[in-house]
Design a protein around this motif. Structure first.
Motif, PDB file in Angstrom:
ATOM      1  N   THR A  92      -0.940   7.216   8.575  1.00 31.18           N
ATOM      2  CA  THR A  92      -0.872   5.873   7.981  1.00 31.18           C
ATOM      3  C   THR A  92      -1.956   4.970   8.558  1.00 31.18           C
ATOM      4  O   THR A  92      -2.636   4.240   7.826  1.00 31.18           O
ATOM      5  CB  THR A  92       0.507   5.256   8.233  1.00 31.18           C
ATOM      6  OG1 THR A  92       1.515   6.095   7.656  1.00 31.18           O
ATOM      7  CG2 THR A  92       0.609   3.870   7.603  1.00 31.18           C
ATOM      8  N   SER A  96      -4.215   4.415   5.372  1.00 31.44           N
ATOM      9  CA  SER A  96      -3.696   3.254   4.630  1.00 31.44           C
ATOM     10  C   SER A  96      -3.048   2.238   5.570  1.00 31.44           C
ATOM     11  O   SER A  96      -1.847   1.964   5.447  1.00 31.44           O
ATOM     12  CB  SER A  96      -2.694   3.724   3.575  1.00 31.44           C
ATOM     13  OG  SER A  96      -1.622   4.438   4.185  1.00 31.44           O
ATOM     14  N   GLU A  99      -1.554  -0.753   3.420  1.00 31.99           N
ATOM     15  CA  GLU A  99      -0.477  -0.425   2.483  1.00 31.99           C
ATOM     16  C   GLU A  99       0.729   0.209   3.167  1.00 31.99           C
ATOM     17  O   GLU A  99       1.855   0.105   2.676  1.00 31.99           O
ATOM     18  CB  GLU A  99      -0.989   0.518   1.393  1.00 31.99           C
ATOM     19  CG  GLU A  99      -2.140  -0.046   0.569  1.00 31.99           C
ATOM     20  CD  GLU A  99      -3.496   0.238   1.194  1.00 31.99           C
ATOM     21  OE1 GLU A  99      -3.530   0.602   2.406  1.00 31.99           O
ATOM     22  OE2 GLU A  99      -4.515   0.104   0.511  1.00 31.99           O
ATOM     23  N   ASN A 102       4.113   3.279   1.946  1.00 29.78           N
ATOM     24  CA  ASN A 102       4.316   3.182   0.499  1.00 29.78           C
ATOM     25  C   ASN A 102       3.065   3.535  -0.297  1.00 29.78           C
ATOM     26  O   ASN A 102       3.131   3.646  -1.524  1.00 29.78           O
ATOM     27  CB  ASN A 102       4.774   1.772   0.122  1.00 29.78           C
ATOM     28  CG  ASN A 102       6.145   1.457   0.682  1.00 29.78           C
ATOM     29  OD1 ASN A 102       6.836   2.345   1.204  1.00 29.78           O
ATOM     30  ND2 ASN A 102       6.553   0.203   0.605  1.00 29.78           N
ATOM     31  N   TYR A 103       1.943   3.680   0.375  1.00 32.42           N
ATOM     32  CA  TYR A 103       0.730   4.082  -0.337  1.00 32.42           C
ATOM     33  C   TYR A 103       0.910   5.473  -0.950  1.00 32.42           C
ATOM     34  O   TYR A 103       0.401   5.745  -2.040  1.00 32.42           O
ATOM     35  CB  TYR A 103      -0.462   4.075   0.610  1.00 32.42           C
ATOM     36  CG  TYR A 103      -1.752   4.475  -0.060  1.00 32.42           C
ATOM     37  CD1 TYR A 103      -2.373   3.617  -0.962  1.00 32.42           C
ATOM     38  CD2 TYR A 103      -2.349   5.708   0.212  1.00 32.42           C
ATOM     39  CE1 TYR A 103      -3.551   3.987  -1.590  1.00 32.42           C
ATOM     40  CE2 TYR A 103      -3.532   6.074  -0.415  1.00 32.42           C
ATOM     41  CZ  TYR A 103      -4.128   5.220  -1.310  1.00 32.42           C
ATOM     42  OH  TYR A 103      -5.293   5.585  -1.937  1.00 32.42           O
ATOM     43  N   THR A 117      -1.116  10.025  -4.923  1.00 31.93           N
ATOM     44  CA  THR A 117      -1.673   9.924  -3.580  1.00 31.93           C
ATOM     45  C   THR A 117      -0.961  10.859  -2.602  1.00 31.93           C
ATOM     46  O   THR A 117      -1.583  11.367  -1.654  1.00 31.93           O
ATOM     47  CB  THR A 117      -1.591   8.478  -3.073  1.00 31.93           C
ATOM     48  OG1 THR A 117      -0.273   7.967  -3.333  1.00 31.93           O
ATOM     49  CG2 THR A 117      -2.600   7.593  -3.785  1.00 31.93           C
ATOM     50  N   ALA A 154      -8.626   4.195   2.231  1.00 31.49           N
ATOM     51  CA  ALA A 154      -7.915   5.188   1.422  1.00 31.49           C
ATOM     52  C   ALA A 154      -8.873   6.229   0.849  1.00 31.49           C
ATOM     53  O   ALA A 154      -8.527   7.407   0.723  1.00 31.49           O
ATOM     54  CB  ALA A 154      -7.168   4.480   0.295  1.00 31.49           C
TER      55      ALA A 154
END
Length: 354
Positions: A92, A96, A99, A102-103, A117, A154
Motif C-alpha cells: 500500500t 497507493s 488511496e 481500497n485502490y 487493479t 499507482a
C-alpha cells in the motif's frame, strides 16, 4: 558583428550541452591509460533516504498460513498471517499511499476480484517473486520490491508502449519509424521501435549485437545498417537509463569482445533477458484486463524497460537492499521466463556469438 554572432553561438552551444549534464558525474580510469576506458557515471543519490522504511517492525515467518484465514489468496496464501498483513501494508505504501487498501479492494468484500487493479497487483506479485527467485544474475541479493518501479505511484512513471504507426499518410509525412525524439531511443533520430525489438519478448530473443562477418551481404552475413541503427538505439537507451557511458560495460578497443569486456556487461545481458520475460510473461497477458487509459496508442499495455527501475543510476536506488525485509517477495517463482537464469548460464555469450 561577426564576433558577437560567434560569441552568441558559443553561449547557445554551451547552454545546450549543459542541459545534457544536469546531474553530477564521477569518472575513473578503467584499465591502462590510452585505451579509451574512462568510465563516467551519474553520482548515486542517498538511496537509503529514498526507500521507505518497513511499515512496522518486521514480524517472524512462523505462524498459520494466511491462505487458511483469508479467502482467494492465490499468490501469498502460503506465508504466515503476520507476514501477509505486513506485506500488504508495505505494498500500500509503495503503490497507493493516498488511496490505501481500497485502490485494489472492495472494503465490503476484500476477497472480491471485481477491481481490475487487484488482478493486476496479483500478477505483479508473481512477477516480483519471479525476478527475485529466478534472476539473481541480474538483481543479485538486492532484490526488487514494488517500490523499485512504482516509487509511490499507482503506475510507474517510466514505461513504454509501441510507437504509433508512422507509415500511414503521404510520402512526405512517412518517418519510417524514426526521427521522433522519444525516450526509448534516447531522444535521437534512431528507430523508435528498438526497445520493442529487444524487450517485447517472444520465443526467439533478438541478439543486441551487430558485427558484420564479411564485406558483402550473403546468406552467412545478413547484417544491415538498419539493424545496426536499432542496436545503437537500444544501447543509447541503456546508457541513458543507467547514467553511464559505453565503457561501463564494453572495452572501447573491441565492443564485440566478451573476454575483454567489463563484468557489468554480463549483468546487463541477463537484465535484457529478464525485462523481456517480464513484458512477455506478466504484462502482455494483462492487455484485456487493463483499461484504455493504461495502454498506448497501439492498444498495448504500459511495459517495462531499463529506466523503469534504474532511473539514471547504474544500480536502482544506488544498490540499496530494498527487499531484505520482505521474505514474502523471495518465495519460489510461479512462472518460468522464456530464458531462465539456468538457461542463460548455459548460453552465456562468447566472442564467437553472432
Amino acid at each position: 558583428m561577426r564576433h558577437l554572432i560567434v560569441l552568441a553561438a558559443s553561449v547557445v552551444v554551451t547552454v545546450a550541452l549543459a542541459g545534457c549534464e544536469l546531474a553530477p558525474k564521477e569518472s575513473y580510469q578503467n584499465g591502462y591509460r590510452g585505451t579509451g576506458m574512462d568510465t563516467v557515471m551519474v553520482k548515486a543519490s542517498a538511496a537509503a533516504d529514498d526507500v521507505p522504511a518497513p511499515p512496522y517492525d518486521p514480524p517472524g515467518t512462523d505462524g498459520a498460513p494466511a491462505g487458511g484465514i483469508y479467502e482467494n489468496l492465490q499468490v501469498l496464501g502460503g506465508i504466515s498471517d503476520e507476514q501477509f498483513n505486513y506485506t500488504m501494508a508495505a505494498i500500500t505504501a509503495w503503490v497507493s499511499p493516498a488511496e490505501g487498501c481500497n485502490y485494489c479492494h472492495n472494503p465490503e468484500n476484500m476477497a472480491s476480484d471485481e477491481k481490475y487493479t487487484k488482478v493486476v497487483a496479483r500478477q505483479m506479485l508473481r512477477m516480483t517473486r519471479d525476478i527475485n527467485g529466478s534472476w539473481a544474475d541480474h538483481v543479485g541479493q538486492t532484490g526488487v520490491t514494488c517500490w523499485t518501479c512504482h516509487r509511490g505511484e499507482a503506475v510507474p512513471s517510466e514505461h513504454w508502449t509501441l510507437p504509433a504507426d508512422s507509415t500511414r499518410g503521404s510520402i512526405a509525412r512517412n518517418k519510417h519509424g524514426q526521427n521522433d525524439p522519444v525516450s526509448n531511443s534516447a531522444y535521437s533520430s534512431l528507430p523508435n521501435a528498438a526497445v520493442a525489438r529487444y524487450l517485447l519478448g517472444g520465443d526467439e530473443p533478438q541478439v543486441a549485437r551487430v558485427v558484420s562477418k564479411g564485406r558483402f551481404p550473403s546468406p552467412a552475413n545478413t547484417t544491415s545498417v538498419m539493424e545496426a541503427e536499432q542496436t545503437y538505439a537500444m544501447m543509447m537507451h541503456i546508457t541513458q537509463s543507467l547514467g553511464v557511458n559505453c565503457t561501463y560495460c564494453h572495452n572501447a578497443q573491441s565492443f564485440q569482445s566478451w573476454s575483454t569486456s567489463n563484468p557489468p556487461r554480463k549483468t546487463a545481458w541477463y537484465g535484457l533477458n529478464m525485462v523481456r520475460a517480464i513484458n512477455h510473461n506478466y504484462i502482455a497477458p494483462l492487455t484485456d484486463v487493463l483499461p484504455d487509459n493504461r495502454k498506448g496508442e497501439m492498444g498495448d499495455p504500459f511495459k517495462a524497460n531499463c529506466n523503469t527501475c534504474h532511473r539514471g543510476q547504474n544500480k536502482p536506488l544506488g544498490g540499496y537492499p530494498m527487499a531484505k525485509d520482505y521474505p514474502a517477495l523471495w518465495m519460489s517463482a510461479v512462472a518460468t521466463p522464456p530464458v531462465t537464469t539456468a538457461q542463460a548460464a548455459d548460453e552465456a555469450p562468447s566472442d564467437e556469438a553472432p
